[in-house]
Design a protein around this motif. Structure first.
Motif, PDB file in Angstrom:
ATOM      1  N   PRO A  28       0.830  -1.218   0.000  1.00 61.91           N
ATOM      2  CA  PRO A  28       0.000   0.000   0.000  1.00 61.91           C
ATOM      3  C   PRO A  28       0.855   1.255   0.000  1.00 61.91           C
ATOM      4  CG  PRO A  28      -0.556  -1.461   1.843  1.00 61.91           C
ATOM      5  CD  PRO A  28       0.776  -1.896   1.291  1.00 61.91           C
ATOM      6  N   THR A  29       0.490   2.225  -0.814  1.00 64.48           N
ATOM      7  CA  THR A  29       1.210   3.510  -0.855  1.00 64.48           C
ATOM      8  C   THR A  29       0.210   4.649  -1.102  1.00 64.48           C
ATOM      9  OG1 THR A  29       1.602   3.935  -3.218  1.00 64.48           O
ATOM     10  CG2 THR A  29       3.002   2.274  -2.180  1.00 64.48           C
ATOM     11  N   HIS A  34       9.125   6.699  -4.756  1.00 61.16           N
ATOM     12  CA  HIS A  34      10.584   6.855  -4.750  1.00 61.16           C
ATOM     13  C   HIS A  34      11.191   5.496  -4.423  1.00 61.16           C
ATOM     14  CE1 HIS A  34      10.057   6.783  -0.437  1.00 61.16           C
ATOM     15  NE2 HIS A  34       9.311   7.874  -0.466  1.00 61.16           N
ATOM     16  N   GLY A  36      12.285   4.216  -1.818  1.00 65.25           N
ATOM     17  CA  GLY A  36      11.775   3.563  -0.601  1.00 65.25           C
ATOM     18  C   GLY A  36      10.574   2.687  -0.912  1.00 65.25           C
ATOM     19  N   HIS A  37       9.639   3.231  -1.675  1.00 65.16           N
ATOM     20  CA  HIS A  37       8.466   2.443  -2.082  1.00 65.16           C
ATOM     21  C   HIS A  37       8.890   1.240  -2.923  1.00 65.16           C
ATOM     22  CE1 HIS A  37       6.583   6.612  -1.781  1.00 65.16           C
ATOM     23  NE2 HIS A  37       5.819   5.919  -0.954  1.00 65.16           N
ATOM     24  N   TYR A  71      -0.808  17.227  -1.527  1.00 62.71           N
ATOM     25  CA  TYR A  71      -0.028  15.993  -1.599  1.00 62.71           C
ATOM     26  C   TYR A  71       0.220  15.635  -3.064  1.00 62.71           C
ATOM     27  CZ  TYR A  71       2.024  11.731   0.129  1.00 62.71           C
ATOM     28  OH  TYR A  71       2.926  10.744   0.430  1.00 62.71           O
ATOM     29  N   PHE A 148       5.459  -3.089   4.484  1.00 59.48           N
ATOM     30  CA  PHE A 148       5.390  -1.697   4.954  1.00 59.48           C
ATOM     31  C   PHE A 148       6.799  -1.250   5.332  1.00 59.48           C
ATOM     32  CE2 PHE A 148       1.279  -3.574   5.702  1.00 59.48           C
ATOM     33  CZ  PHE A 148       0.385  -2.580   5.328  1.00 59.48           C
ATOM     34  N   LYS A 151      10.292   3.154   7.974  1.00 58.28           N
ATOM     35  CA  LYS A 151      10.361   4.611   8.112  1.00 58.28           C
ATOM     36  C   LYS A 151       9.185   5.115   8.931  1.00 58.28           C
ATOM     37  CE  LYS A 151       9.501   8.637   6.341  1.00 58.28           C
ATOM     38  NZ  LYS A 151       8.495   9.150   5.459  1.00 58.28           N
ATOM     39  N   ASP A 152       8.007   4.544   8.659  1.00 54.35           N
ATOM     40  CA  ASP A 152       6.802   4.889   9.422  1.00 54.35           C
ATOM     41  C   ASP A 152       6.662   3.847  10.535  1.00 54.35           C
ATOM     42  OD1 ASP A 152       5.456   7.118   7.609  1.00 54.35           O
ATOM     43  OD2 ASP A 152       6.330   5.611   6.308  1.00 54.35           O
ATOM     44  N   GLN A 155       3.407   3.465  12.444  1.00 57.15           N
ATOM     45  CA  GLN A 155       2.391   2.918  11.535  1.00 57.15           C
ATOM     46  C   GLN A 155       2.553   1.396  11.419  1.00 57.15           C
ATOM     47  OE1 GLN A 155       1.181   4.700   7.631  1.00 57.15           O
ATOM     48  NE2 GLN A 155       2.632   3.219   6.809  1.00 57.15           N
ATOM     49  N   PRO A 176      13.483  -2.174   5.737  1.00 53.23           N
ATOM     50  CA  PRO A 176      14.372  -1.115   6.250  1.00 53.23           C
ATOM     51  C   PRO A 176      14.232   0.208   5.489  1.00 53.23           C
ATOM     52  CG  PRO A 176      15.581  -3.177   6.055  1.00 53.23           C
ATOM     53  CD  PRO A 176      14.229  -3.400   5.428  1.00 53.23           C
ATOM     54  N   ILE A 177      14.559   1.282   6.180  1.00 44.59           N
ATOM     55  CA  ILE A 177      14.450   2.629   5.614  1.00 44.59           C
ATOM     56  C   ILE A 177      15.445   2.812   4.470  1.00 44.59           C
ATOM     57  CG2 ILE A 177      14.681   5.101   6.118  1.00 44.59           C
ATOM     58  CD1 ILE A 177      14.058   4.467   9.053  1.00 44.59           C
ATOM     59  N   ALA A 185      16.028  10.200   5.212  1.00 48.96           N
ATOM     60  CA  ALA A 185      15.096   9.144   4.810  1.00 48.96           C
ATOM     61  C   ALA A 185      14.265   9.639   3.633  1.00 48.96           C
ATOM     62  CB  ALA A 185      14.202   8.780   5.990  1.00 48.96           C
ATOM     63  N   LEU A 186      14.181   8.834   2.579  1.00 53.67           N
ATOM     64  CA  LEU A 186      13.374   9.245   1.426  1.00 53.67           C
ATOM     65  C   LEU A 186      11.916   9.375   1.854  1.00 53.67           C
ATOM     66  CD1 LEU A 186      14.786   7.129  -1.554  1.00 53.67           C
ATOM     67  CD2 LEU A 186      15.540   9.335  -0.679  1.00 53.67           C
TER      68      LEU A 186
HETATM   69  P1  AMP Z   1       3.482   6.478   1.771  1.00 54.94           P
HETATM   70  O1  AMP Z   1       3.309   6.510   0.286  1.00 54.94           O
HETATM   71  O2  AMP Z   1       4.284   7.601   2.323  1.00 54.94           O
HETATM   72  O3  AMP Z   1       2.186   6.230   2.495  1.00 54.94           O
HETATM   73  O4  AMP Z   1       4.370   5.189   2.054  1.00 54.94           O
HETATM   74  C1  AMP Z   1       3.962   3.938   1.591  1.00 54.94           C
HETATM   75  C2  AMP Z   1       4.846   2.870   2.180  1.00 54.94           C
HETATM   76  O5  AMP Z   1       6.202   3.125   1.807  1.00 54.94           O
HETATM   77  C3  AMP Z   1       4.812   2.855   3.709  1.00 54.94           C
HETATM   78  O6  AMP Z   1       4.848   1.495   4.152  1.00 54.94           O
HETATM   79  C4  AMP Z   1       6.077   3.577   4.073  1.00 54.94           C
HETATM   80  O7  AMP Z   1       6.596   3.208   5.332  1.00 54.94           O
HETATM   81  C5  AMP Z   1       7.003   3.115   2.963  1.00 54.94           C
HETATM   82  N1  AMP Z   1       8.120   4.047   2.824  1.00 54.94           N
HETATM   83  C6  AMP Z   1       8.054   5.394   2.617  1.00 54.94           C
HETATM   84  N2  AMP Z   1       9.287   5.930   2.595  1.00 54.94           N
HETATM   85  C7  AMP Z   1      10.158   4.908   2.795  1.00 54.94           C
HETATM   86  C8  AMP Z   1      11.580   4.821   2.888  1.00 54.94           C
HETATM   87  N3  AMP Z   1      12.366   5.885   2.767  1.00 54.94           N
HETATM   88  N4  AMP Z   1      12.131   3.592   3.088  1.00 54.94           N
HETATM   89  C9  AMP Z   1      11.339   2.498   3.220  1.00 54.94           C
HETATM   90  N5  AMP Z   1      10.001   2.522   3.143  1.00 54.94           N
HETATM   91  C10 AMP Z   1       9.411   3.700   2.935  1.00 54.94           C
END
Ligand code: AMP
Length: 282
Positions: A28-29, A34, A36-37, A71, A148, A151-152, A155, A176-177, A185-186
């Motif tokens: 889920p995003t 980026h 990280g996702h 956003y 998931f 980073k969060d 959550q 991992p982040i 952190a991205l």
């Molecule tokens: P978001 O789109 O911000 O809701 O993030 C979606 C998913 O991507 C969530 O599980 C976040 O924790 C994960 N996420 C966002 N940024 C990073 C990152 N820099 N490294 C790892 N996971 C990330």
């Protein structure tokens, strides 16, 4: 990779995967993807036959005055990135598909205790919004595994708890982040930073790293954390919190070894979060 906007074709497509005995992973995003996702997609790829990504900027997890309207929404670029990363299916619903009665009338999921304090303290109702949409996505996709980001951190803890408490048959995987070369952190929200703010932002990770080293070497947290707040302020950040907790986010005790240092700080109007796991000495 197919993109689906509506629930019935999503259910039909997933039912066909399941009939073939394929394992399904969910990522889920909120989009504006980026690296990280994409690390979550790569992890999901390792753990299942079919990777389903979702993009939904969930209004239920934004508070009044937060950045829901601003956003970043970048669907075409996100589709290309997901396809290249090996996702099989993208579910990108419009808000009325998810909340047909509107937000006020929506049934909600509330995860007590672990949602409280930290980001939950600064963003009332935020984790109820997250828990509600994630539960809904689990019901819609019925994944075997869901990925998931660490980073969060809070959550992830909320989602682990809701899966346990509601006996949901899904394995939750923390990833991992992923960081920029300078340690930041991205985050989709990094795009809000102007040049001066972007230059100041790595101070968050740098300060957490310095504090981690001191804590692992036995420095008293009660003495160290106020100093950490001062260091963040000296770097131009306005900290919302800086806390040391047990790894499951319960309060620290004399016997805690696995711990996590978590911080949120504002740079101008942008709120950054970060965390580092650590091992406290005996
Ligand atoms: P978001 O789109 O911000 O809701 O993030 C979606 C998913 O991507 C969530 O599980 C976040 O924790 C994960 N996420 C966002 N940024 C990073 C990152 N820099 N490294 C790892 N996971 C990330």
């Amino acid at each position: 990779m197919r993109t689906l906007r509506e629930i019935p074709p999503l259910r039909d497509t997933l039912a066909a995967f399941r009939r073939r005995g394929q394992r399904i992973a969910l990522v889920p995003t909120m989009g504006n993807l980026h690296a990280g996702h994409l690390a979550l997609v790569a992890e999901a790829r390792q753990r299942a036959d079919v990777v389903v990504a979702t993009i939904f900027v969930n209004p239920l997890q934004f508070g009044a005055g937060e950045d829901l309207e601003a956003y970043p929404r970048t669907l075409a670029e996100d589709q290309a990135k997901l396809e290249a990363a090996g996702a099989d299916l993208l579910f990108a619903p419009e808000t009325p598909t998810i909340y047909p009665r509107g937000l006020a009338a929506q049934t909600r999921v509330c995860v007590p205790e672990v949602s409280e304090g930290l980001c939950g303290g600064d963003r009332p109702g935020h984790f109820d919004g997250v828990a509600t949409v994630v539960t809904m996505l689990f019901n819609l996709v019925q994944p075997d595994v869901a990925c998931f980001g660490e980073k969060d951190y809070q959550q992830l803890a909320v989602i682990r708890r809701l899966v346990e408490d509601l006996h949901l048959p899904v394995a939750v995987v923390g990833v991992p982040i992923v960081r920029a070369a300078d340690g930041l952190a991205l985050s989709s929200r990094n795009g809000y930073l102007d040049d001066a703010e972007r230059a100041a932002a790595p101070a968050l990770y740098r300060t957490l790293s310095e504090l981690r080293e001191a804590l692992e070497n036995g420095t008293d947290p009660d003495r160290l954390l106020p100093e950490g707040l001062a260091r963040l302020r000296a770097s131009g950040l306005a900290p919302d919190y800086l806390e040391l907790r047990a790894a499951d986010l319960s309060p620290l005790t004399a016997t805690t070894r696995d711990a996590v240092l978590l911080a949120a700080a504002r740079l101008g109007t942008t709120r950054l979060i970060d965390n580092l796991s650590l091992t406290l000495p005996r």
